[in-house]
Enzyme design. Sequence first.
Site, PDB file in Angstrom:
ATOM      1  N   ASN A 135       0.066 -22.458  22.785  1.00 28.98           N
ATOM      2  CA  ASN A 135      -0.655 -23.245  23.783  1.00 28.98           C
ATOM      3  C   ASN A 135      -0.709 -22.456  25.084  1.00 28.98           C
ATOM      4  O   ASN A 135       0.157 -21.620  25.335  1.00 28.98           O
ATOM      5  CB  ASN A 135       0.050 -24.600  24.005  1.00 28.98           C
ATOM      6  CG  ASN A 135      -0.877 -25.670  24.574  1.00 28.98           C
ATOM      7  OD1 ASN A 135      -1.508 -25.472  25.609  1.00 28.98           O
ATOM      8  ND2 ASN A 135      -0.950 -26.793  23.901  1.00 28.98           N
ATOM      9  N   ASN A 171      -9.927 -31.891  15.346  1.00 30.31           N
ATOM     10  CA  ASN A 171     -11.267 -31.526  15.790  1.00 30.31           C
ATOM     11  C   ASN A 171     -12.316 -31.975  14.786  1.00 30.31           C
ATOM     12  O   ASN A 171     -12.036 -32.127  13.598  1.00 30.31           O
ATOM     13  CB  ASN A 171     -11.354 -30.006  16.006  1.00 30.31           C
ATOM     14  CG  ASN A 171     -10.431 -29.541  17.120  1.00 30.31           C
ATOM     15  OD1 ASN A 171     -10.016 -30.347  17.945  1.00 30.31           O
ATOM     16  ND2 ASN A 171     -10.101 -28.268  17.125  1.00 30.31           N
ATOM     17  N   HIS A 212      -9.957 -36.870  12.305  1.00 36.58           N
ATOM     18  CA  HIS A 212     -10.920 -37.619  13.116  1.00 36.58           C
ATOM     19  C   HIS A 212     -12.341 -37.486  12.585  1.00 36.58           C
ATOM     20  O   HIS A 212     -13.299 -37.749  13.316  1.00 36.58           O
ATOM     21  CB  HIS A 212     -10.853 -37.167  14.577  1.00 36.58           C
ATOM     22  CG  HIS A 212      -9.563 -37.564  15.239  1.00 36.58           C
ATOM     23  ND1 HIS A 212      -9.082 -36.985  16.383  1.00 36.58           N
ATOM     24  CD2 HIS A 212      -8.629 -38.504  14.899  1.00 36.58           C
ATOM     25  CE1 HIS A 212      -7.921 -37.533  16.728  1.00 36.58           C
ATOM     26  NE2 HIS A 212      -7.627 -38.457  15.838  1.00 36.58           N
ATOM     27  N   CYS A 257     -22.241 -49.695   4.142  1.00 35.94           N
ATOM     28  CA  CYS A 257     -22.229 -49.457   2.688  1.00 35.94           C
ATOM     29  C   CYS A 257     -21.557 -48.138   2.304  1.00 35.94           C
ATOM     30  O   CYS A 257     -21.440 -47.826   1.127  1.00 35.94           O
ATOM     31  CB  CYS A 257     -23.652 -49.504   2.127  1.00 35.94           C
ATOM     32  SG  CYS A 257     -24.625 -48.035   2.510  1.00 35.94           S
ATOM     33  N   THR A 308      -2.934 -28.185  20.905  1.00 34.32           N
ATOM     34  CA  THR A 308      -2.922 -29.652  21.012  1.00 34.32           C
ATOM     35  C   THR A 308      -1.699 -30.108  21.786  1.00 34.32           C
ATOM     36  O   THR A 308      -0.623 -29.528  21.661  1.00 34.32           O
ATOM     37  CB  THR A 308      -2.959 -30.349  19.633  1.00 34.32           C
ATOM     38  OG1 THR A 308      -2.873 -31.762  19.840  1.00 34.32           O
ATOM     39  CG2 THR A 308      -1.846 -29.917  18.711  1.00 34.32           C
ATOM     40  N   ALA A 347      -4.926 -19.166  22.304  1.00 32.86           N
ATOM     41  CA  ALA A 347      -4.696 -19.057  20.862  1.00 32.86           C
ATOM     42  C   ALA A 347      -5.537 -17.928  20.243  1.00 32.86           C
ATOM     43  O   ALA A 347      -5.123 -17.338  19.249  1.00 32.86           O
ATOM     44  CB  ALA A 347      -5.009 -20.384  20.183  1.00 32.86           C
TER      45      ALA A 347
HETATM   46  P1  NAD Z   1      -5.907 -32.350  24.299  1.00 31.46           P
HETATM   47  O1  NAD Z   1      -7.087 -32.278  25.218  1.00 31.46           O
HETATM   48  O2  NAD Z   1      -4.946 -33.451  24.433  1.00 31.46           O
HETATM   49  O3  NAD Z   1      -5.101 -31.033  24.359  1.00 31.46           O
HETATM   50  C1  NAD Z   1      -5.707 -29.775  24.294  1.00 31.46           C
HETATM   51  C2  NAD Z   1      -4.572 -28.776  24.361  1.00 31.46           C
HETATM   52  O4  NAD Z   1      -5.109 -27.476  24.184  1.00 31.46           O
HETATM   53  C3  NAD Z   1      -3.823 -28.794  25.699  1.00 31.46           C
HETATM   54  O5  NAD Z   1      -2.436 -28.892  25.425  1.00 31.46           O
HETATM   55  C4  NAD Z   1      -4.180 -27.428  26.323  1.00 31.46           C
HETATM   56  O6  NAD Z   1      -3.114 -26.906  27.078  1.00 31.46           O
HETATM   57  C5  NAD Z   1      -4.455 -26.605  25.091  1.00 31.46           C
HETATM   58  N1  NAD Z   1      -5.359 -25.460  25.262  1.00 31.46           N
HETATM   59  C6  NAD Z   1      -6.471 -25.375  26.020  1.00 31.46           C
HETATM   60  N2  NAD Z   1      -7.055 -24.165  25.858  1.00 31.46           N
HETATM   61  C7  NAD Z   1      -6.296 -23.475  24.969  1.00 31.46           C
HETATM   62  C8  NAD Z   1      -6.381 -22.175  24.399  1.00 31.46           C
HETATM   63  N3  NAD Z   1      -7.384 -21.331  24.687  1.00 31.46           N
HETATM   64  N4  NAD Z   1      -5.418 -21.803  23.507  1.00 31.46           N
HETATM   65  C9  NAD Z   1      -4.389 -22.649  23.200  1.00 31.46           C
HETATM   66  N5  NAD Z   1      -4.269 -23.887  23.722  1.00 31.46           N
HETATM   67  C10 NAD Z   1      -5.211 -24.296  24.596  1.00 31.46           C
HETATM   68  O7  NAD Z   1      -6.567 -32.249  22.868  1.00 31.46           O
HETATM   69  P2  NAD Z   1      -6.133 -32.939  21.582  1.00 31.46           P
HETATM   70  O8  NAD Z   1      -4.649 -33.155  21.590  1.00 31.46           O
HETATM   71  O9  NAD Z   1      -6.756 -32.157  20.530  1.00 31.46           O
HETATM   72  O10 NAD Z   1      -6.840 -34.388  21.705  1.00 31.46           O
HETATM   73  C11 NAD Z   1      -8.168 -34.574  22.150  1.00 31.46           C
HETATM   74  C12 NAD Z   1      -9.026 -35.339  21.118  1.00 31.46           C
HETATM   75  O11 NAD Z   1     -10.426 -35.131  21.376  1.00 31.46           O
HETATM   76  C13 NAD Z   1      -8.769 -34.803  19.757  1.00 31.46           C
HETATM   77  O12 NAD Z   1      -8.258 -35.848  19.030  1.00 31.46           O
HETATM   78  C14 NAD Z   1     -10.108 -34.350  19.190  1.00 31.46           C
HETATM   79  O13 NAD Z   1     -10.505 -35.179  18.114  1.00 31.46           O
HETATM   80  C15 NAD Z   1     -11.120 -34.600  20.255  1.00 31.46           C
HETATM   81  N6  NAD Z   1     -11.829 -33.359  20.596  1.00 31.46           N
HETATM   82  C16 NAD Z   1     -12.363 -32.555  19.620  1.00 31.46           C
HETATM   83  C17 NAD Z   1     -13.005 -31.365  19.977  1.00 31.46           C
HETATM   84  C18 NAD Z   1     -13.564 -30.456  18.915  1.00 31.46           C
HETATM   85  O14 NAD Z   1     -13.884 -30.912  17.821  1.00 31.46           O
HETATM   86  N7  NAD Z   1     -13.643 -29.160  19.201  1.00 31.46           N
HETATM   87  C19 NAD Z   1     -13.103 -31.010  21.310  1.00 31.46           C
HETATM   88  C20 NAD Z   1     -12.569 -31.876  22.280  1.00 31.46           C
HETATM   89  C21 NAD Z   1     -11.919 -33.046  21.901  1.00 31.46           C
HETATM   90 ZN    ZN Z   2     -25.792 -48.468   4.428  1.00 33.14          ZN
END
Ligand code: NAD
Ligand code: ZN
Length: 260
Positions: free
Chosen positions: A221, A111, A128, A139, A196, A242
């Site tokens: 999850n 995240n 990320h 730079c 995740t 979670a």
């Molecule tokens: P993903 O979308 O692939 O998976 C999210 C997972 O979270 C799923 O398996 C889902 O079942 C689970 N989930 C949903 N709600 C939940 C809850 N309340 N409790 C527990 N589990 C729950 O996400 P990812 O694998 O993190 O990949 C998406 C990419 O997008 C990431 O790499 C991230 O960098 C980016 N992203 C970041 C943010 C943030 O910073 N908050 C938000 C969205 C996406």
């Molecule tokens: Zn610069």
Amino acid sequence: MGGRDRPGIEEPQLAEAAARLRAAHYVVALTGAGISVESGIPDFRSPGGLWSVFRPEEYATIEVFRANPEKAWRLYRALGETLVGREPNPAHVALAALEQAGLLRLVVTQNIDGLHQAAGSRNVVEIHGDHRRLQCVRCGHLEEARPERLAERVPACPGCSAPLKPNVVLFGEAVRDLDAIEQAARRCDLLLVVGTSAQVYPAAAIPSLVRAGGGAIIEFNVEKTALTAARHPRDFFFRGPAGTTLPQFAQAAIPRDQTA
Ligand code: NAD
Ligand code: ZN
């Protein structure tokens, strides 16, 4: 068999998993978009999520930023709006409490929202990047993403006047701190996987490295993942939000004299 699939955490497994955590030597947590859903940040892939409005290949690549920063900034602004003003939820707080109790060494997060640090976690690797700062890819200049900078159509680097981008990893850019996370995964004997699907590299590689070293996985999850399907008898899967299951687990694991 099926007992470990039922929603919520049942008492015998809760106690067993908590004891496993207390006995482990090097515990790492791997977190993804799911841990922040209860803070009001939707994951990007779901219908209505950011990717359904801004197709990633059209907006979220480093090539698009280089060719047309003004267009790329339309996505960055929309992203900023989904992240601004969000607060950590009980799942972030539970991980911070586990670290403070000496039961968790490191959080590796995909995240970019900064909510682990906001909850009090200190040892956090953001593979990320983060959305709190702006970055110059020419730079290396970094600065805080202040509102007056974000109001500019495309903020420019004060050092070399190249366009700035948020300090987040775009498609086509290298993820951060690969060596550090690989080292941590090799030392890790217990991995908490929270919110995740762990399908994207390098997050996907961490559970395999831990398993290869004989370590166990405790997964939190709302639904099963590919990781759940491949689980080992020493692993646990705790289904549910979670924000409910992690605090329950942390409370069971942290010795009573260390809780408030
Ligand atoms: P993903 O979308 O692939 O998976 C999210 C997972 O979270 C799923 O398996 C889902 O079942 C689970 N989930 C949903 N709600 C939940 C809850 N309340 N409790 C527990 N589990 C729950 O996400 P990812 O694998 O993190 O990949 C998406 C990419 O997008 C990431 O790499 C991230 O960098 C980016 N992203 C970041 C943010 C943030 O910073 N908050 C938000 C969205 C996406
Ligand atoms: Zn610069």
